[in-house]
Enzyme design. Structure first.
Site, PDB file in Angstrom:
ATOM      1  N   ASP A  99       3.855   2.904  -4.151  1.00 53.56           N
ATOM      2  CA  ASP A  99       2.875   3.667  -4.928  1.00 53.56           C
ATOM      3  C   ASP A  99       2.821   2.996  -6.294  1.00 53.56           C
ATOM      4  O   ASP A  99       3.798   3.035  -7.046  1.00 53.56           O
ATOM      5  CB  ASP A  99       3.321   5.126  -5.044  1.00 53.56           C
ATOM      6  CG  ASP A  99       2.333   5.963  -5.853  1.00 53.56           C
ATOM      7  OD1 ASP A  99       1.527   5.391  -6.629  1.00 53.56           O
ATOM      8  OD2 ASP A  99       2.378   7.198  -5.724  1.00 53.56           O
ATOM      9  N   THR A 101     -16.602   0.696   2.047  1.00 54.62           N
ATOM     10  CA  THR A 101     -15.206   0.854   2.456  1.00 54.62           C
ATOM     11  C   THR A 101     -14.916   2.363   2.485  1.00 54.62           C
ATOM     12  O   THR A 101     -15.735   3.160   2.005  1.00 54.62           O
ATOM     13  CB  THR A 101     -14.251   0.212   1.429  1.00 54.62           C
ATOM     14  OG1 THR A 101     -14.311   0.997   0.226  1.00 54.62           O
ATOM     15  CG2 THR A 101     -14.609  -1.233   1.117  1.00 54.62           C
ATOM     16  N   LYS A 120     -11.755   1.613 -15.186  1.00 58.07           N
ATOM     17  CA  LYS A 120     -12.176   0.246 -14.855  1.00 58.07           C
ATOM     18  C   LYS A 120     -12.449  -0.557 -16.128  1.00 58.07           C
ATOM     19  O   LYS A 120     -12.139  -1.749 -16.194  1.00 58.07           O
ATOM     20  CB  LYS A 120     -13.379   0.271 -13.920  1.00 58.07           C
ATOM     21  CG  LYS A 120     -13.021   0.731 -12.503  1.00 58.07           C
ATOM     22  CD  LYS A 120     -11.981  -0.193 -11.864  1.00 58.07           C
ATOM     23  CE  LYS A 120     -11.604   0.217 -10.453  1.00 58.07           C
ATOM     24  NZ  LYS A 120     -10.616  -0.687  -9.843  1.00 58.07           N
ATOM     25  N   TYR A 162     -13.083   7.418 -13.481  1.00 58.36           N
ATOM     26  CA  TYR A 162     -13.088   6.130 -12.759  1.00 58.36           C
ATOM     27  C   TYR A 162     -13.645   5.023 -13.645  1.00 58.36           C
ATOM     28  O   TYR A 162     -13.043   3.946 -13.780  1.00 58.36           O
ATOM     29  CB  TYR A 162     -13.922   6.269 -11.481  1.00 58.36           C
ATOM     30  CG  TYR A 162     -13.987   5.015 -10.642  1.00 58.36           C
ATOM     31  CD1 TYR A 162     -12.959   4.696  -9.755  1.00 58.36           C
ATOM     32  CD2 TYR A 162     -15.073   4.141 -10.727  1.00 58.36           C
ATOM     33  CE1 TYR A 162     -13.008   3.543  -8.985  1.00 58.36           C
ATOM     34  CE2 TYR A 162     -15.133   2.988  -9.962  1.00 58.36           C
ATOM     35  CZ  TYR A 162     -14.099   2.695  -9.085  1.00 58.36           C
ATOM     36  OH  TYR A 162     -14.156   1.545  -8.332  1.00 58.36           O
ATOM     37  N   ASN A 175      -5.273  -4.551  -6.823  1.00 56.15           N
ATOM     38  CA  ASN A 175      -6.550  -4.115  -6.249  1.00 56.15           C
ATOM     39  C   ASN A 175      -6.578  -2.629  -5.896  1.00 56.15           C
ATOM     40  O   ASN A 175      -7.661  -2.036  -5.827  1.00 56.15           O
ATOM     41  CB  ASN A 175      -6.810  -4.984  -5.003  1.00 56.15           C
ATOM     42  CG  ASN A 175      -7.870  -4.420  -4.094  1.00 56.15           C
ATOM     43  OD1 ASN A 175      -9.058  -4.554  -4.369  1.00 56.15           O
ATOM     44  ND2 ASN A 175      -7.455  -3.760  -3.016  1.00 56.15           N
ATOM     45  N   ASP A 206       0.866  -1.186   0.000  1.00 54.48           N
ATOM     46  CA  ASP A 206       0.000   0.000   0.000  1.00 54.48           C
ATOM     47  C   ASP A 206       0.899   1.230   0.000  1.00 54.48           C
ATOM     48  O   ASP A 206       2.015   1.183   0.493  1.00 54.48           O
ATOM     49  CB  ASP A 206      -0.896   0.000   1.248  1.00 54.48           C
ATOM     50  CG  ASP A 206      -2.196   0.765   1.037  1.00 54.48           C
ATOM     51  OD1 ASP A 206      -3.270   0.123   1.001  1.00 54.48           O
ATOM     52  OD2 ASP A 206      -2.151   2.014   0.892  1.00 54.48           O
TER      53      ASP A 206
HETATM   54  N1  LIG Z   1     -15.807  -0.038  -2.530  1.00 52.30           N
HETATM   55  C1  LIG Z   1     -16.506  -0.163  -3.644  1.00 52.30           C
HETATM   56  O1  LIG Z   1     -17.706   0.133  -3.679  1.00 52.30           O
HETATM   57  C2  LIG Z   1     -15.853  -0.725  -4.878  1.00 52.30           C
HETATM   58  C3  LIG Z   1     -16.671  -1.126  -5.930  1.00 52.30           C
HETATM   59  C4  LIG Z   1     -16.096  -1.642  -7.099  1.00 52.30           C
HETATM   60  C5  LIG Z   1     -14.726  -1.719  -7.186  1.00 52.30           C
HETATM   61  N2  LIG Z   1     -13.947  -1.294  -6.150  1.00 52.30           N
HETATM   62  C6  LIG Z   1     -12.504  -1.385  -6.318  1.00 52.30           C
HETATM   63  O2  LIG Z   1     -11.951  -2.165  -5.291  1.00 52.30           O
HETATM   64  C7  LIG Z   1     -10.601  -1.774  -5.081  1.00 52.30           C
HETATM   65  C8  LIG Z   1     -10.361  -1.581  -3.590  1.00 52.30           C
HETATM   66  O3  LIG Z   1     -11.190  -0.523  -3.149  1.00 52.30           O
HETATM   67  P1  LIG Z   1     -11.692  -0.365  -1.650  1.00 52.30           P
HETATM   68  O4  LIG Z   1     -13.134  -0.072  -1.732  1.00 52.30           O
HETATM   69  O5  LIG Z   1     -11.202  -1.466  -0.809  1.00 52.30           O
HETATM   70  O6  LIG Z   1     -10.955   1.023  -1.303  1.00 52.30           O
HETATM   71  P2  LIG Z   1     -10.156   1.559  -0.019  1.00 52.30           P
HETATM   72  O7  LIG Z   1     -10.061   3.025  -0.225  1.00 52.30           O
HETATM   73  O8  LIG Z   1     -10.756   1.035   1.243  1.00 52.30           O
HETATM   74  O9  LIG Z   1      -8.718   0.876  -0.195  1.00 52.30           O
HETATM   75  C9  LIG Z   1      -7.879   1.242  -1.260  1.00 52.30           C
HETATM   76  C10 LIG Z   1      -6.435   1.138  -0.794  1.00 52.30           C
HETATM   77  O10 LIG Z   1      -5.614   1.429  -1.941  1.00 52.30           O
HETATM   78  C11 LIG Z   1      -4.548   2.229  -1.513  1.00 52.30           C
HETATM   79  N3  LIG Z   1      -4.031   2.997  -2.643  1.00 52.30           N
HETATM   80  C12 LIG Z   1      -4.617   4.028  -3.290  1.00 52.30           C
HETATM   81  N4  LIG Z   1      -3.818   4.500  -4.252  1.00 52.30           N
HETATM   82  C13 LIG Z   1      -2.682   3.755  -4.208  1.00 52.30           C
HETATM   83  C14 LIG Z   1      -1.464   3.786  -4.933  1.00 52.30           C
HETATM   84  N5  LIG Z   1      -1.228   4.693  -5.886  1.00 52.30           N
HETATM   85  N6  LIG Z   1      -0.511   2.867  -4.631  1.00 52.30           N
HETATM   86  C15 LIG Z   1      -0.722   1.954  -3.648  1.00 52.30           C
HETATM   87  N7  LIG Z   1      -1.853   1.902  -2.902  1.00 52.30           N
HETATM   88  C16 LIG Z   1      -2.812   2.792  -3.174  1.00 52.30           C
HETATM   89  C17 LIG Z   1      -5.118   3.123  -0.428  1.00 52.30           C
HETATM   90  O11 LIG Z   1      -4.102   3.654   0.417  1.00 52.30           O
HETATM   91  C18 LIG Z   1      -6.066   2.154   0.283  1.00 52.30           C
HETATM   92  O12 LIG Z   1      -5.417   1.498   1.369  1.00 52.30           O
HETATM   93  C19 LIG Z   1     -10.388  -0.520  -5.928  1.00 52.30           C
HETATM   94  O13 LIG Z   1      -9.742  -0.874  -7.128  1.00 52.30           O
HETATM   95  C20 LIG Z   1     -11.788  -0.055  -6.210  1.00 52.30           C
HETATM   96  O14 LIG Z   1     -11.883   0.682  -7.404  1.00 52.30           O
HETATM   97  C21 LIG Z   1     -14.472  -0.824  -4.996  1.00 52.30           C
END
Ligand SMILES: NC(=O)c1ccc[n+]([C@@H]2O[C@H](COP(=O)([O-])OP(=O)(O)OC[C@H]3O[C@@H](n4cnc5c(N)ncnc54)[C@H](O)[C@@H]3O)[C@@H](O)[C@H]2O)c1
Length: 251
Positions: free
Chosen positions: A60, A191, A160, A156, A87, A37
């Site tokens: 990153d 989240t 995707k 976004y 992810n 992360d």
């Molecule tokens: N939560 C939703 O509703 C949802 C729906 C569909 C898809 N997603 C996808 O699921 C994945 C996880 O999302 P989540 O909901 O757990 O989000 P979250 O914000 O809880 O977690 C995302 C994590 O990614 C890290 N991150 C962000 N940019 C980064 C970078 N440049 N390098 C390394 N780490 C980085 C953040 O620090 C965070 O810990 C994402 O790809 C998101 O698009 C989420």
């Protein structure tokens, strides 16, 4: 015996949300897990909660040097991953918008992380796996890349859709070389990423009404399919999208 014995999994964005839940489930299933992360404190916290089967790395994903170094260090230490979950992602609420209103800076930031960051993670995962005997790569997609669900989030949604295409393309290219690539498609999962929706009762009710099962997802809802894709149970699955969205994409 647990389902992920013999697996070492590198999971980006594992400091929070879906990635954190997946890392904890993988560890419970017998895997060693790398909590990757950009948020060092979050990654360290999750790794500490898991214990000896986990290590954390600050990376990153939009910076190729950092991604490359992370995989190189794992290889040197005997932790070359045979499972990679690409992810990490961002959704810029308040900046991402319908296209006529979308500032190029918000577009670029989203593309840099969600699309270029996923590309870099998969590129170095493939190089590492070619050297270490193959493996399973799992991407996190979104209904916004499939339907018009993300009409107010042009950047976004477009990234995707790009992630879905990347998964198919890389899966086809490496199918004969022991590397599988699949995409998991969650819908609205509560989240920190989507707190702007969860904290707004009318927005939360509106998006929930577009999920036929009638409730938001939880991070735990995604861990079963991720475990399947990480395990050898999915040995004949590649290039596929696994939708676990309460039915959102049926509408
Ligand atoms: N939560 C939703 O509703 C949802 C729906 C569909 C898809 N997603 C996808 O699921 C994945 C996880 O999302 P989540 O909901 O757990 O989000 P979250 O914000 O809880 O977690 C995302 C994590 O990614 C890290 N991150 C962000 N940019 C980064 C970078 N440049 N390098 C390394 N780490 C980085 C953040 O620090 C965070 O810990 C994402 O790809 C998101 O698009 C989420």
């Amino acid at each position: 015996m647990t389902r992920l014995d013999e697996k070492t999994a590198f999971i980006t964005g594992a400091g929070s949300g879906i990635g954190e839940a997946v890392a904890k489930r993988f560890a419970a299933e017998g895997a060693r897990v790398v909590i990757a992360d950009r948020d060092t404190a979050a990654a360290d916290r999750v790794a500490a909660e898991i214990g000896a089967a986990a290590r954390s790395v600050t990376v990153d994903i939009s910076d190729e040097d950092q991604v490359q170094s992370a995989f190189a260090a794992l290889s040197t230490d005997g932790w070359a991953p045979n499972v990679v979950v690409a992810n990490a992602g961002v959704q810029l609420f308040g900046q991402d918008a319908e296209i006529a209103e979308l500032d190029v800076e918000a577009w670029r930031r989203t593309v840099d992380i969600n699309l270029t960051g996923t590309f870099l993670t998969v590129k170095h995962a493939v190089r590492s796996m070619l050297a270490s005997g193959g493996g399973s790569i799992i991407l996190t997609g979104s209904p916004t890349g499939v339907t018009g669900e993300g009409s107010e989030f042009t950047a976004y949604s477009t990234t995707k859709a790009g992630v879905h295409g990347l998964g198919r393309t890389v899966a086809a290219a490496y199918a004969k070389r022991g590397i599988r690539v699949n995409t998991v498609v969650p819908s609205y999962v509560e989240t920190p990423l989507v707190s702007a929706i969860s904290d707004d009762q009318s927005a939360r009710a509106a998006i929930t009404s577009r999920i036929p099962m009638g409730r938001p997802g939880t991070p735990g809802d995604l861990t079963g399919v991720m475990t399947f894709l990480a395990s050898d149970d999915s040995a004949f699955a590649t290039g596929a999208m696994f939708t676990v969205d309460g039915g959102m994409t049926t509408l």
